[in-house]
Design an enzyme around this catalytic site. Sequence first.
Site, PDB file in Angstrom:
ATOM      1  N   GLY A  49       0.806  -1.220   0.000  1.00 41.94           N
ATOM      2  CA  GLY A  49       0.000   0.000   0.000  1.00 41.94           C
ATOM      3  C   GLY A  49       0.837   1.267   0.000  1.00 41.94           C
ATOM      4  O   GLY A  49       0.518   2.237  -0.696  1.00 41.94           O
ATOM      5  N   THR A  50       1.909   1.270   0.773  1.00 41.26           N
ATOM      6  CA  THR A  50       2.740   2.470   0.870  1.00 41.26           C
ATOM      7  C   THR A  50       3.330   2.823  -0.494  1.00 41.26           C
ATOM      8  O   THR A  50       3.297   3.978  -0.927  1.00 41.26           O
ATOM      9  CB  THR A  50       3.872   2.237   1.894  1.00 41.26           C
ATOM     10  OG1 THR A  50       3.276   1.892   3.139  1.00 41.26           O
ATOM     11  CG2 THR A  50       4.754   3.457   2.047  1.00 41.26           C
ATOM     12  N   ASN A 129      -8.071   3.715   8.536  1.00 42.06           N
ATOM     13  CA  ASN A 129      -7.539   2.511   9.170  1.00 42.06           C
ATOM     14  C   ASN A 129      -7.617   2.529  10.691  1.00 42.06           C
ATOM     15  O   ASN A 129      -7.530   1.493  11.325  1.00 42.06           O
ATOM     16  CB  ASN A 129      -6.092   2.290   8.729  1.00 42.06           C
ATOM     17  CG  ASN A 129      -5.256   3.535   8.853  1.00 42.06           C
ATOM     18  OD1 ASN A 129      -5.591   4.564   8.278  1.00 42.06           O
ATOM     19  ND2 ASN A 129      -4.180   3.472   9.610  1.00 42.06           N
ATOM     20  N   GLN A 157      -7.549  -0.182   3.302  1.00 44.07           N
ATOM     21  CA  GLN A 157      -8.293  -0.709   4.441  1.00 44.07           C
ATOM     22  C   GLN A 157      -9.706  -1.149   4.021  1.00 44.07           C
ATOM     23  O   GLN A 157     -10.306  -1.959   4.690  1.00 44.07           O
ATOM     24  CB  GLN A 157      -8.371   0.386   5.521  1.00 44.07           C
ATOM     25  CG  GLN A 157      -8.604  -0.109   6.909  1.00 44.07           C
ATOM     26  CD  GLN A 157      -7.480  -0.960   7.478  1.00 44.07           C
ATOM     27  OE1 GLN A 157      -7.722  -2.030   7.998  1.00 44.07           O
ATOM     28  NE2 GLN A 157      -6.241  -0.492   7.368  1.00 44.07           N
ATOM     29  N   SER A 177      -3.483  -3.242  -0.916  1.00 45.78           N
ATOM     30  CA  SER A 177      -2.414  -4.009  -0.282  1.00 45.78           C
ATOM     31  C   SER A 177      -2.942  -5.405   0.033  1.00 45.78           C
ATOM     32  O   SER A 177      -4.073  -5.543   0.521  1.00 45.78           O
ATOM     33  CB  SER A 177      -1.992  -3.297   1.007  1.00 45.78           C
ATOM     34  OG  SER A 177      -0.987  -4.032   1.652  1.00 45.78           O
ATOM     35  N   HIS A 179      -1.967  -7.736   2.249  1.00 39.71           N
ATOM     36  CA  HIS A 179      -2.026  -8.305   3.596  1.00 39.71           C
ATOM     37  C   HIS A 179      -3.283  -7.915   4.368  1.00 39.71           C
ATOM     38  O   HIS A 179      -3.598  -8.511   5.390  1.00 39.71           O
ATOM     39  CB  HIS A 179      -0.741  -8.021   4.389  1.00 39.71           C
ATOM     40  CG  HIS A 179      -0.500  -6.610   4.793  1.00 39.71           C
ATOM     41  ND1 HIS A 179      -0.823  -6.137   6.029  1.00 39.71           N
ATOM     42  CD2 HIS A 179       0.058  -5.569   4.134  1.00 39.71           C
ATOM     43  CE1 HIS A 179      -0.470  -4.864   6.114  1.00 39.71           C
ATOM     44  NE2 HIS A 179       0.071  -4.493   4.972  1.00 39.71           N
ATOM     45  N   THR A 215      12.032  -6.729 -11.257  1.00 38.23           N
ATOM     46  CA  THR A 215      11.422  -8.053 -11.429  1.00 38.23           C
ATOM     47  C   THR A 215      10.214  -8.206 -10.498  1.00 38.23           C
ATOM     48  O   THR A 215      10.274  -7.835  -9.326  1.00 38.23           O
ATOM     49  CB  THR A 215      12.470  -9.145 -11.125  1.00 38.23           C
ATOM     50  OG1 THR A 215      13.548  -8.954 -12.034  1.00 38.23           O
ATOM     51  CG2 THR A 215      11.896 -10.544 -11.304  1.00 38.23           C
ATOM     52  N   CYS A 305       1.568   1.067  11.976  1.00 38.00           N
ATOM     53  CA  CYS A 305       2.826   1.668  11.524  1.00 38.00           C
ATOM     54  C   CYS A 305       3.380   2.662  12.531  1.00 38.00           C
ATOM     55  O   CYS A 305       4.550   2.996  12.508  1.00 38.00           O
ATOM     56  CB  CYS A 305       2.631   2.364  10.188  1.00 38.00           C
ATOM     57  SG  CYS A 305       1.788   1.333   9.010  1.00 38.00           S
TER      58      CYS A 305
HETATM   59  C1  LIG Z   1      -5.082   3.059   4.836  1.00 41.35           C
HETATM   60  C2  LIG Z   1      -3.718   2.456   4.679  1.00 41.35           C
HETATM   61  N1  LIG Z   1      -2.911   2.911   3.708  1.00 41.35           N
HETATM   62  C3  LIG Z   1      -1.691   2.410   3.501  1.00 41.35           C
HETATM   63  C4  LIG Z   1      -1.203   1.402   4.297  1.00 41.35           C
HETATM   64  C5  LIG Z   1       0.172   0.875   4.043  1.00 41.35           C
HETATM   65  O1  LIG Z   1       0.099  -0.382   3.419  1.00 41.35           O
HETATM   66  P1  LIG Z   1       1.357  -1.365   3.441  1.00 41.35           P
HETATM   67  O2  LIG Z   1       1.522  -1.795   4.862  1.00 41.35           O
HETATM   68  O3  LIG Z   1       0.964  -2.489   2.533  1.00 41.35           O
HETATM   69  O4  LIG Z   1       2.515  -0.604   2.928  1.00 41.35           O
HETATM   70  C6  LIG Z   1      -1.991   0.897   5.346  1.00 41.35           C
HETATM   71  C7  LIG Z   1      -1.477  -0.149   6.221  1.00 41.35           C
HETATM   72  O5  LIG Z   1      -1.965  -0.439   7.270  1.00 41.35           O
HETATM   73  C8  LIG Z   1      -3.285   1.432   5.536  1.00 41.35           C
HETATM   74  O6  LIG Z   1      -4.084   1.013   6.512  1.00 41.35           O
END
Ligand SMILES: Cc1ncc(COP(=O)(O)O)c(C=O)c1O
Length: 361
Positions: A49-50, A129, A157, A177, A179, A215, A305
């Site tokens: 996601g980031t 989130n 989310q 994302s 996970h 890759t 995070c």
């Molecule tokens: C709303 C939101 N954006 C971005 C992210 C970041 O995703 P990633 O952990 O896959 O980098 C998160 C992770 O919890 C999230 O909740």
Amino acid sequence: MNIMKGQYGNPSSIHAFGREAKRTVSGARDVVAASLGCNPDELVFTGGGTESDNLAIFGAVAARAEKGKHVITTAIEHHAVLHSCQELERQGYEVTYLPVDESGRIRVEDLREAIRPDTVLITMMYANNEIGTIQPIREVGELARQHDILFHTDAVQALGSQPISCKDLPVDLVSFSAHKINGPQGVGALYVRRGVTLEARSHGGLQERQRRAGTENMAGIVGFAEALKLNSEQGAEHLQHALELRKLLLDQLAVHVGEEHFHVNGHAEHTLPNILNISFPEVSTETMLMNLDMEGIAVASGSACTSGSLEVSHVLKAMNLPKAFLQSAIRFSWGLGNTTQDIITTAEKIGTILERLRNRP
Ligand SMILES: Cc1ncc(COP(=O)(O)O)c(C=O)c1O
């Protein structure tokens, strides 16, 4: 696992092993595209996601540099977006951070007033989130279209519980994302609507239609596709389960804690089914976290995070909550592995913890 053991070809190589790997990635891309309601060529696989947020934001503003240097976001974005916007400011962009009401929603009127002729991008999360609040994405996207502004939404989310079809939403860029839906960590995707140009952030090979060199993370991508497949097969069941647990947690807290001793931070209706942010004003966040951890219950103070920091969440601060709520907020989330008994135990333990702390000499 089978992919890592059995398929070691590079999808960009032209020999038989490479062609096999390419077929695997293409097959997974088709599955992901079908689940997300887009064309396979509108997806860029990323490291999560980031990275999707960073690619969307920096890639979009760079491609539209001649139109202007103004970006609109909200005060409650995930740090992947907030810190990217702060970096844009250091680079000479102007960023408007829209406020939210006490439920965590933006007002569309505020957005309308913030739009300027030099606005190039609106980046606004689909759902938060920390509190689960869902934004009025469709209205925001329609406004963006009327003004020829690119619209990016971070749907990290929301994926899994909200019916997201990229082609049916007025969006240009959407971050995902794996996970968050029980897929592997470190893989995600960015939806880029056909016709939207993005300037690449990583330079090198020609992968992902020259939008993300390097890759492909084949095992991760296949895992992401598998997670989406399972989610769409059992989505309705999962949603029902999440909603039941949400209701149960609130009911059980009312029984074991008492409604007058807790407060839900977020929106009652526009909310995700698997997140609840609750303040217990008599006990600080840290004390409650520690006590629950000792009972084997894993909850959080905010985003995973930033949970290492003791700072009050920027999301709750932006909602202008009373100080007592800010300092005692706990984020609960649940998923497939959680049972009704987990929820009942959690509420019971919170009741016991509060009682014990109240009776402290
Ligand atoms: C709303 C939101 N954006 C971005 C992210 C970041 O995703 P990633 O952990 O896959 O980098 C998160 C992770 O919890 C999230 O909740």
